[in-house]
Design a protein around this motif. Structure first.
Motif, PDB file in Angstrom:
ATOM      1  N   LEU A  71       0.730  -0.983  -0.045  1.00 44.47           N
ATOM      2  CA  LEU A  71      -0.317   0.316  -0.097  1.00 44.47           C
ATOM      3  C   LEU A  71       0.984   1.261   0.088  1.00 44.47           C
ATOM      4  CD1 LEU A  71      -2.799  -0.583   2.773  1.00 44.47           C
ATOM      5  CD2 LEU A  71      -3.100  -0.786   0.199  1.00 44.47           C
ATOM      6  N   LYS A  72       0.521   2.226  -0.586  1.00 38.82           N
ATOM      7  CA  LYS A  72       1.314   3.676  -0.884  1.00 38.82           C
ATOM      8  C   LYS A  72       0.480   4.329   0.255  1.00 38.82           C
ATOM      9  CE  LYS A  72       2.571   3.440  -5.626  1.00 38.82           C
ATOM     10  NZ  LYS A  72       2.464   4.157  -6.708  1.00 38.82           N
ATOM     11  N   THR A  73       0.939   4.399   1.480  1.00 39.85           N
ATOM     12  CA  THR A  73       0.344   5.333   2.761  1.00 39.85           C
ATOM     13  C   THR A  73       1.603   6.317   3.141  1.00 39.85           C
ATOM     14  OG1 THR A  73       1.201   3.898   4.377  1.00 39.85           O
ATOM     15  CG2 THR A  73      -1.043   3.411   3.445  1.00 39.85           C
ATOM     16  N   THR A  74       1.200   7.208   4.149  1.00 36.65           N
ATOM     17  CA  THR A  74       2.047   8.041   4.661  1.00 36.65           C
ATOM     18  C   THR A  74       3.226   7.167   5.354  1.00 36.65           C
ATOM     19  OG1 THR A  74       0.268   9.569   5.064  1.00 36.65           O
ATOM     20  CG2 THR A  74       2.094   9.811   6.466  1.00 36.65           C
ATOM     21  N   PRO A  75       4.297   7.697   5.119  1.00 37.89           N
ATOM     22  CA  PRO A  75       5.458   6.795   5.727  1.00 37.89           C
ATOM     23  C   PRO A  75       5.492   6.681   7.232  1.00 37.89           C
ATOM     24  CG  PRO A  75       6.270   8.514   4.068  1.00 37.89           C
ATOM     25  CD  PRO A  75       4.847   8.763   4.293  1.00 37.89           C
ATOM     26  N   GLY A  76       5.596   5.329   7.705  1.00 41.19           N
ATOM     27  CA  GLY A  76       5.425   5.258   9.069  1.00 41.19           C
ATOM     28  C   GLY A  76       4.075   4.824   9.615  1.00 41.19           C
ATOM     29  N   PHE A  77       2.890   5.369   9.079  1.00 41.59           N
ATOM     30  CA  PHE A  77       1.738   4.880   9.606  1.00 41.59           C
ATOM     31  C   PHE A  77       1.214   3.581   9.185  1.00 41.59           C
ATOM     32  CE2 PHE A  77      -2.768   4.783   9.586  1.00 41.59           C
ATOM     33  CZ  PHE A  77      -3.193   5.660  10.657  1.00 41.59           C
ATOM     34  N   PRO A  78       0.958   2.979  10.375  1.00 42.18           N
ATOM     35  CA  PRO A  78       0.555   1.487  10.173  1.00 42.18           C
ATOM     36  C   PRO A  78      -0.783   1.219   9.783  1.00 42.18           C
ATOM     37  CG  PRO A  78       0.542   2.148  12.648  1.00 42.18           C
ATOM     38  CD  PRO A  78       0.950   3.444  11.763  1.00 42.18           C
ATOM     39  N   LEU A  79      -1.051   1.414   8.734  1.00 46.66           N
ATOM     40  CA  LEU A  79      -2.520   1.355   7.941  1.00 46.66           C
ATOM     41  C   LEU A  79      -2.955  -0.091   8.056  1.00 46.66           C
ATOM     42  CD1 LEU A  79      -4.862   2.959   6.768  1.00 46.66           C
ATOM     43  CD2 LEU A  79      -3.545   2.689   4.508  1.00 46.66           C
ATOM     44  N   LEU A  80      -1.940  -0.882   7.624  1.00 44.43           N
ATOM     45  CA  LEU A  80      -2.330  -2.469   7.520  1.00 44.43           C
ATOM     46  C   LEU A  80      -2.557  -2.868   9.100  1.00 44.43           C
ATOM     47  CD1 LEU A  80       0.142  -3.789   4.686  1.00 44.43           C
ATOM     48  CD2 LEU A  80      -2.418  -3.626   4.681  1.00 44.43           C
ATOM     49  N   THR A  81      -1.726  -2.273   9.886  1.00 37.48           N
ATOM     50  CA  THR A  81      -2.118  -2.813  11.185  1.00 37.48           C
ATOM     51  C   THR A  81      -3.504  -2.295  11.725  1.00 37.48           C
ATOM     52  OG1 THR A  81       0.132  -3.186  11.876  1.00 37.48           O
ATOM     53  CG2 THR A  81      -1.235  -2.706  13.755  1.00 37.48           C
ATOM     54  N   LEU A  82      -3.698  -1.177  11.610  1.00 38.51           N
ATOM     55  CA  LEU A  82      -4.947  -0.482  11.724  1.00 38.51           C
ATOM     56  C   LEU A  82      -6.147  -1.279  11.241  1.00 38.51           C
ATOM     57  CD1 LEU A  82      -6.890   1.741  12.851  1.00 38.51           C
ATOM     58  CD2 LEU A  82      -6.428   2.991  11.089  1.00 38.51           C
ATOM     59  N   PHE A  83      -5.910  -1.604   9.772  1.00 38.41           N
ATOM     60  CA  PHE A  83      -6.918  -2.417   9.287  1.00 38.41           C
ATOM     61  C   PHE A  83      -6.862  -3.841   9.955  1.00 38.41           C
ATOM     62  CE2 PHE A  83      -7.783  -5.726   5.869  1.00 38.41           C
ATOM     63  CZ  PHE A  83      -8.977  -5.456   5.481  1.00 38.41           C
ATOM     64  N   ILE A  84      -6.134  -4.359  10.140  1.00 44.20           N
ATOM     65  CA  ILE A  84      -6.198  -5.904  10.947  1.00 44.20           C
ATOM     66  C   ILE A  84      -6.966  -5.625  12.167  1.00 44.20           C
ATOM     67  CG2 ILE A  84      -4.777  -7.448  12.170  1.00 44.20           C
ATOM     68  CD1 ILE A  84      -2.685  -7.203   9.587  1.00 44.20           C
ATOM     69  N   ASN A  85      -6.643  -4.701  12.915  1.00 46.60           N
ATOM     70  CA  ASN A  85      -7.357  -4.276  14.201  1.00 46.60           C
ATOM     71  C   ASN A  85      -8.810  -4.192  14.075  1.00 46.60           C
ATOM     72  OD1 ASN A  85      -4.975  -4.948  15.708  1.00 46.60           O
ATOM     73  ND2 ASN A  85      -4.388  -2.816  15.681  1.00 46.60           N
ATOM     74  N   ILE A  86      -9.163  -3.443  13.271  1.00 45.87           N
ATOM     75  CA  ILE A  86     -10.338  -2.857  12.976  1.00 45.87           C
ATOM     76  C   ILE A  86     -11.307  -4.129  12.235  1.00 45.87           C
ATOM     77  CG2 ILE A  86     -12.161  -1.510  11.871  1.00 45.87           C
ATOM     78  CD1 ILE A  86     -10.249  -0.305  14.199  1.00 45.87           C
ATOM     79  N   LEU A  87     -10.621  -4.883  11.434  1.00 48.09           N
ATOM     80  CA  LEU A  87     -11.282  -6.111  10.765  1.00 48.09           C
ATOM     81  C   LEU A  87     -11.509  -7.235  11.848  1.00 48.09           C
ATOM     82  CD1 LEU A  87     -12.433  -7.952   8.674  1.00 48.09           C
ATOM     83  CD2 LEU A  87     -10.005  -8.373   8.033  1.00 48.09           C
TER      84      LEU A  87
END
Length: 120
Positions: free
Chosen positions: A26-42
């Motif tokens: 994924l192209k996200t803001t460097p350092g922001f754990p978007l996938l971890t956030l997605f995993i936690n919310i899912l």
């Protein structure tokens, strides 16, 4: 002993799924754990969904262990934290739920900082 096997099977599946989702490029803001956030919310969504279905449909207790404790627990422990917080609130223990939420966040972050400090 049988219960442990179900939890272990679910944990294996959840852990592997977490690893595979973490590989999504994924192209996200460097350092922001978007996938971890997605995993936690899912994971939080799944444990809420599974818990309700399990009560409504009287699911096999071993299957519930496999899905809730194993799969969701292996995928993320945030899902259990979220479920326990909401359960406390639903049961009329809103103050206790807030204490649990604040303590979990503050102590969890503090433990990471302490672990980091001790490792240096």
């Amino acid at each position: 002993m049988t219960a442990c096997l179900y939890v272990g099977m679910g944990g294996f599946i959840g852990s592997v799924l977490r690893y595979l989702v973490g590989l999504i490029p994924l192209k996200t803001t460097p350092g922001f754990p978007l996938l971890t956030l997605f995993i936690n919310i899912l994971g939080a969504f799944l444990i809420g969904f599974i818990s309700t279905i399990a009560l409504k449909k009287s699911m096999n207790p071993h299957l519930v262990l496999l899905l809730k404790t194993g799969l969701c627990g292996g995928f993320t422990t945030f899902s259990t934290f979220a479920l326990e917080s909401i359960t406390l609130h639903k049961n009329g223990n809103t103050t206790l739920a807030m204490i649990y939420i604040v303590l979990s966040i503050v102590l969890g972050l503090s433990a990471v900082i302490l672990g980091d400090y001790c490792a240096h």
